[in-house]
Design an enzyme around this catalytic site. Structure first.
Site, PDB file in Angstrom:
ATOM      1  N   ASP A   1       0.852  -1.194   0.000  1.00 40.18           N
ATOM      2  CA  ASP A   1       0.000   0.000   0.000  1.00 40.18           C
ATOM      3  C   ASP A   1       0.885   1.240   0.000  1.00 40.18           C
ATOM      4  O   ASP A   1       1.797   1.361   0.822  1.00 40.18           O
ATOM      5  CB  ASP A   1      -0.914   0.013   1.232  1.00 40.18           C
ATOM      6  CG  ASP A   1      -1.951   1.115   1.107  1.00 40.18           C
ATOM      7  OD1 ASP A   1      -2.750   1.066   0.152  1.00 40.18           O
ATOM      8  OD2 ASP A   1      -1.934   2.046   1.934  1.00 40.18           O
TER       9      ASP A   1
ATOM     10  N   ASP B   1      16.568  -9.924 -60.136  1.00 44.56           N
ATOM     11  CA  ASP B   1      16.829 -10.990 -59.154  1.00 44.56           C
ATOM     12  C   ASP B   1      16.698 -12.340 -59.837  1.00 44.56           C
ATOM     13  O   ASP B   1      16.260 -12.437 -60.993  1.00 44.56           O
ATOM     14  CB  ASP B   1      15.874 -10.873 -57.957  1.00 44.56           C
ATOM     15  CG  ASP B   1      16.554 -11.312 -56.665  1.00 44.56           C
ATOM     16  OD1 ASP B   1      17.278 -12.329 -56.702  1.00 44.56           O
ATOM     17  OD2 ASP B   1      16.381 -10.641 -55.632  1.00 44.56           O
TER      18      ASP B   1
ATOM     19  N   GLY C   1      17.167 -12.882 -63.641  1.00 42.75           N
ATOM     20  CA  GLY C   1      18.534 -13.086 -64.110  1.00 42.75           C
ATOM     21  C   GLY C   1      19.489 -13.294 -62.958  1.00 42.75           C
ATOM     22  O   GLY C   1      19.126 -13.130 -61.793  1.00 42.75           O
ATOM     23  N   ASP C   2      20.695 -13.680 -63.327  1.00 43.54           N
ATOM     24  CA  ASP C   2      21.744 -13.912 -62.337  1.00 43.54           C
ATOM     25  C   ASP C   2      22.783 -12.815 -62.522  1.00 43.54           C
ATOM     26  O   ASP C   2      23.376 -12.703 -63.601  1.00 43.54           O
ATOM     27  CB  ASP C   2      22.353 -15.298 -62.613  1.00 43.54           C
ATOM     28  CG  ASP C   2      23.452 -15.637 -61.632  1.00 43.54           C
ATOM     29  OD1 ASP C   2      24.023 -14.707 -61.040  1.00 43.54           O
ATOM     30  OD2 ASP C   2      23.744 -16.838 -61.470  1.00 43.54           O
ATOM     31  N   PHE C   3      22.987 -11.987 -61.531  1.00 40.88           N
ATOM     32  CA  PHE C   3      23.884 -10.848 -61.767  1.00 40.88           C
ATOM     33  C   PHE C   3      25.345 -11.238 -61.919  1.00 40.88           C
ATOM     34  O   PHE C   3      26.186 -10.416 -62.241  1.00 40.88           O
ATOM     35  CB  PHE C   3      23.674  -9.686 -60.788  1.00 40.88           C
ATOM     36  CG  PHE C   3      23.646 -10.015 -59.318  1.00 40.88           C
ATOM     37  CD1 PHE C   3      24.655 -10.745 -58.725  1.00 40.88           C
ATOM     38  CD2 PHE C   3      22.598  -9.528 -58.523  1.00 40.88           C
ATOM     39  CE1 PHE C   3      24.625 -10.998 -57.373  1.00 40.88           C
ATOM     40  CE2 PHE C   3      22.565  -9.782 -57.161  1.00 40.88           C
ATOM     41  CZ  PHE C   3      23.583 -10.526 -56.581  1.00 40.88           C
TER      42      PHE C   3
ATOM     43  N   ARG D   1      22.125  -4.952 -49.075  1.00 41.70           N
ATOM     44  CA  ARG D   1      22.306  -6.264 -48.434  1.00 41.70           C
ATOM     45  C   ARG D   1      22.767  -7.314 -49.431  1.00 41.70           C
ATOM     46  O   ARG D   1      22.250  -8.436 -49.432  1.00 41.70           O
ATOM     47  CB  ARG D   1      21.007  -6.734 -47.766  1.00 41.70           C
ATOM     48  CG  ARG D   1      20.588  -5.907 -46.581  1.00 41.70           C
ATOM     49  CD  ARG D   1      19.356  -6.487 -45.957  1.00 41.70           C
ATOM     50  NE  ARG D   1      19.644  -7.775 -45.349  1.00 41.70           N
ATOM     51  CZ  ARG D   1      20.065  -7.929 -44.103  1.00 41.70           C
ATOM     52  NH1 ARG D   1      20.262  -6.887 -43.354  1.00 41.70           N
ATOM     53  NH2 ARG D   1      20.297  -9.129 -43.620  1.00 41.70           N
TER      54      ARG D   1
HETATM   55  C1  LIG Z   1       2.923   8.669  -5.555  1.00 41.20           C
HETATM   56  C2  LIG Z   1       2.698   7.697  -6.669  1.00 41.20           C
HETATM   57  C3  LIG Z   1       1.798   6.644  -6.532  1.00 41.20           C
HETATM   58  N1  LIG Z   1       1.587   5.774  -7.549  1.00 41.20           N
HETATM   59  C4  LIG Z   1       0.619   4.675  -7.429  1.00 41.20           C
HETATM   60  C5  LIG Z   1       1.181   3.395  -6.862  1.00 41.20           C
HETATM   61  C6  LIG Z   1      -0.059   2.670  -6.438  1.00 41.20           C
HETATM   62  O1  LIG Z   1      -0.517   1.875  -7.531  1.00 41.20           O
HETATM   63  C7  LIG Z   1      -1.064   3.769  -6.161  1.00 41.20           C
HETATM   64  C8  LIG Z   1      -1.416   3.857  -4.705  1.00 41.20           C
HETATM   65  O2  LIG Z   1      -2.507   3.074  -4.457  1.00 41.20           O
HETATM   66  P1  LIG Z   1      -2.490   1.712  -3.665  1.00 41.20           P
HETATM   67  O3  LIG Z   1      -3.762   1.633  -2.884  1.00 41.20           O
HETATM   68  O4  LIG Z   1      -1.218   1.550  -2.902  1.00 41.20           O
HETATM   69  O5  LIG Z   1      -2.478   0.606  -4.776  1.00 41.20           O
HETATM   70  P2  LIG Z   1      -3.523   0.347  -5.929  1.00 41.20           P
HETATM   71  O6  LIG Z   1      -4.901   0.766  -5.526  1.00 41.20           O
HETATM   72  O7  LIG Z   1      -2.975   0.919  -7.198  1.00 41.20           O
HETATM   73  O8  LIG Z   1      -3.472  -1.216  -6.058  1.00 41.20           O
HETATM   74  P3  LIG Z   1      -3.906  -2.298  -4.949  1.00 41.20           P
HETATM   75  O9  LIG Z   1      -4.645  -1.608  -3.849  1.00 41.20           O
HETATM   76  O10 LIG Z   1      -4.735  -3.287  -5.682  1.00 41.20           O
HETATM   77  O11 LIG Z   1      -2.614  -2.863  -4.469  1.00 41.20           O
HETATM   78  O12 LIG Z   1      -0.426   4.977  -6.560  1.00 41.20           O
HETATM   79  C9  LIG Z   1       2.276   5.914  -8.733  1.00 41.20           C
HETATM   80  O13 LIG Z   1       2.085   5.105  -9.654  1.00 41.20           O
HETATM   81  N2  LIG Z   1       3.173   6.918  -8.870  1.00 41.20           N
HETATM   82  C10 LIG Z   1       3.420   7.837  -7.896  1.00 41.20           C
HETATM   83  O14 LIG Z   1       4.269   8.733  -8.092  1.00 41.20           O
END
Ligand SMILES: Cc1cn([C@H]2C[C@H](O)[C@@H](COP(=O)(O)OP(=O)(O)OP(=O)(O)O)O2)c(=O)[nH]c1=O
Length: 652
Positions: A88, A479, A505-507, A522
């Protein structure tokens, strides 16, 4: 390729990524991890105020996401996967946690808070080891978090709204994606970049190392702990599958830990030596290892092409591995492995919906794509691959190996050149020329020529481009008769076709069609020096006498309308000397073509003798503007390719 051996520890386990985030999937599959994607249904609604720190919230959410998936999978099949990974990512400004914006106004509120300031991005990760026993699910959770600090520039309202209207912020914590447009908002990043994108790969590897390689006895411990390939975690590289500990409940009393230490104690002297020598270890030879393994990647690509994998996915993707296997009439396990390797090589994408083609694959590896290179892949697999496996023999014997690869004698060679083989070769040339012909035809100003002859012009793709580009040019494709006979199948109508004629032909033997411009694309790399001389002499004496005095066009691809005099040829060759990019070091022709043969050597390049090539227009994007480097980008189409020349004259 799995560079990180701890990731290899998960290779034979059923690993599930409990996340719908495409970024996490990409980061982990790029690291060589094979996993199934099962997005978590856990609602991210934990009471934020009940957590002492923002990262405690992220870690708990990651854990709940992973446990939800483990529980659901266990409930469904009464069998849980071996490992479930949850993550997360949150953005924190002080104690305030920002998750994904719910709408544009919310995105605006978030981005305004971040504007011109520093904030933290935390990703909490949970690695859940599962074990189903007597219908019961046992889990063991390892968790950690990573922090990266990011500073935004001072951004105008207008820019923020422009960014919000791009749609990018909506599925990202804090309302921005540093890896894409959002990167423009960011002034400074301190810490792991991938952590911001959604997954702290480095910390993940360390965590795996901690779990799978418990610390060795005190005296043997290495001082440095903080880089991924730390010796204290990875020195045991040669251990077989099952070596190292398995931290999950299935480890039954921690067998792995004892085993691992037991292994180490078998050779304490060797281990000490390894540890003492670690400081003077040479730089990691990445380029060399890539060369060592390059053939595997080629074979994966060829195999996928041969199975028509990309066609199946184009028409019906995204598809799960079992469905792909069914459509290919192949084994499910084998297909899944091939699919995953294709993902790692960037040929496919994998999401929870299954596998699908990438943009490049769709453009170039699907049979009916306008710019399909499938013909080239098939030819390289069916023919060139076999010939190159005999490179050692070619070097030892100094003899061509094409016959040997076919398993035929000299007498049988002609008979073995089946129609199908010729067609296969033509398809390869056709697909490649389709990519390069336009660039070649427009690279030089050829408007003063009225007739051209493309020697070995195959299916006439370059002829077509020349005719399209120069409305007064008549082009002859010359060719072998069998090639000309089959070339009809590759033709499409068009206004310029009436200015193109095909002459069999054959070159080496037949009279060359009259022209004031000869094209050798080529061709020269295919022949030994004596034959090359013969061909070029024939062109030289066949040129229209009336045009002999005209200044030659000193390029690689086109022989001039004037007689191919020694000087002009030398000028051509001197142009060739600047073909390899500077990083290849000095490579040049050591001798002139007339009277001696062309050979690459390591002498310094002679100064350019004749007037330089006149580029007609700017090279296509990505191509340097200097004409000689420009050649590099068309090297596949050049008439004298040093590397190919050496290999081909040796093997064929
Ligand atoms: C800050 C930042 C976040 N993110 C993304 C990463 C995560 O995918 C998302 C944060 O949400 P999350 O809840 O961490 O993840 P998600 O909902 O995409 O997937 P899941 O819950 O199924 O695991 O933000 C970027 O892609 N680039 C960035 O710069």
């Amino acid at each position: 390729m799995v560079l990180c051996p701890v990731i290899g520890k998960l290779q034979h386990k059923h690993v599930v990524l409990a996340s719908a985030s495409p970024r996490r999937q990409e980061i982990l599959s790029n690291a060589g991890l094979r996993f199934e994607v099962v997005p978590s249904r856990f609602k991210e609604k934990l009471h934020k105020a009940s957590f002492a720190t923002p990262y405690a919230y992220a870690v708990e959410t990651a854990k709940q996401k992973a446990l939800e998936v483990a529980g659901r999978m266990h409930q469904k099949d009464l069998r849980a996967p071996d490992v479930v990974i949850g993550a997360d990512t949150i953005v924190a400004v002080g104690a305030t946690i920002l998750e994904k914006p719910v709408d544009k106004q919310d995105a605006y509120r978030m981005l305004s808070r971040l504007n011109g300031k520093e904030h933290s991005v935390f990703t909490g990760v949970a690695i859940v080891h599962c074990c189903s026993k007597d219908g019961r699910l046992d889990t063991e959770v390892s968790e950690f978090y990573e922090e990266t600090t990011v500073t935004f520039s001072e951004l105008s309202e207008e820019l923020l709204w422009e960014y919000i209207n791009s749609g990018e912020p909506m599925d990202k914590a804090g309302g921005y994606g540093i890896q894409a447009l959002g990167g423009m908002l960011v002034e400074n990043v301190h810490g792991d970049f991938l952590n911001v994108v959604g997954f702290p790969l480095n910390h993940f590897c360390k965590e795996l190392a901690r779990l799978y390689y418990p610390p060795r006895p005190e005296g043997l411990r290495r001082v440095k702990h903080d880089s991924i390939p730390a010796v204290d975690t990875f020195e045991n590289l040669s251990d077989t599958e099952g070596g190292g500990s398995d931290p999950g409940p299935s480890a039954e009393g921690g067998r792995g830990g004892e085993e691992a230490d037991g292994d180490r104690s078998q050779a304490p002297g060797a281990l000490d030596a390894a540890l003492n020598g670690a400081e003077s270890r040479p730089p990691f030879p990445t380029g060399l290892l890539e060369l060592m393994d390059g053939f595997k990647a080629s074979k994966v690509l060829f195999t996928a092409c041969k199975l028509k994998l990309f066609d199946v996915l184009k028409d019906q993707g995204p598809l799960k591995a079992v469905d792909v296997a069914r459509k290919l009439d192949a084994c499910a396990g084998g297909t899944e492995q091939l699919l995953d390797v294709c993902v790692a090589l960037g040929l496919l994408e994998k999401t929870h919906r299954g596998y699908s083609n990438t943009a490049v694959t769709t453009l170039h590896l699907v049979s009916d794509a306008e710019h399909s290179l499938l013909g080239l892949a098939e030819y390289n697999d069916a023919h060139v691959w076999g010939v190159f496996t005999r490179l050692g023999l070619a070097v030892r014997e100094g003899a061509g190996q094409a016959r040997g690869a076919l398993g035929v004698t000299e007498e049988e060679e002609h008979l073995s050149q089946s129609r199908e083989m010729t067609l296969q070769f033509m398809r390869a040339m056709h697909s490649l020329s389709k990519l390069t012909a336009h660039h070649v035809a427009t690279a030089f100003d050829l408007s003063r020529f009225t007739s051209a002859c493309d020697l070995g012009g195959c299916t006439g793709i370059l002829a077509r481009e020349l005719a399209r580009e120069y409305p007064h040019l008549q082009v002859t494709v010359f060719d072998l008769p069998e090639v000309i006979e089959l070339s009809g199948g590759f033709q499409r109508g068009g206004r310029q076709t009436e200015r193109i004629r095909f002459v069999p032909g054959d070159f080496f033997k037949d009279n060359l069609p009259e022209a004031d411009l000869y094209v050798l694309s080529r061709i020269l790399q295919d022949w030994p020096d004596d034959r090359l001389h013969k061909l070029l002499s024939r062109i030289s004496s066949g040129c229209k006498p009336a045009l002999r005095k005209t200044t030659p066009v000193p390029d690689l691809l086109f022989r001039t309308k004037a007689r191919a005099r020694a000087e002009s040829m030398r000028a051509v060759l001197q142009e060739v000397t600047v073909w390899p990019p500077p990083s290849w070091g000095p490579v040049s022709c050591s001798r002139d073509l007339f009277p001696g043969p062309v050979r690459p050597s390591t002498t310094a390049a002679p100064p350019l003798g004749s007037e330089p090539c006149k580029l007609r227009r700017a090279p296509p994007s990505g191509v340097p503007k200097r004409p000689f480097l420009f050649f590099f980008f068309f090297y596949l189409n050049l008439c004298i390719l040093f590397l190919e020349y050496s290999c081909f004259t040796m093997l064929y």
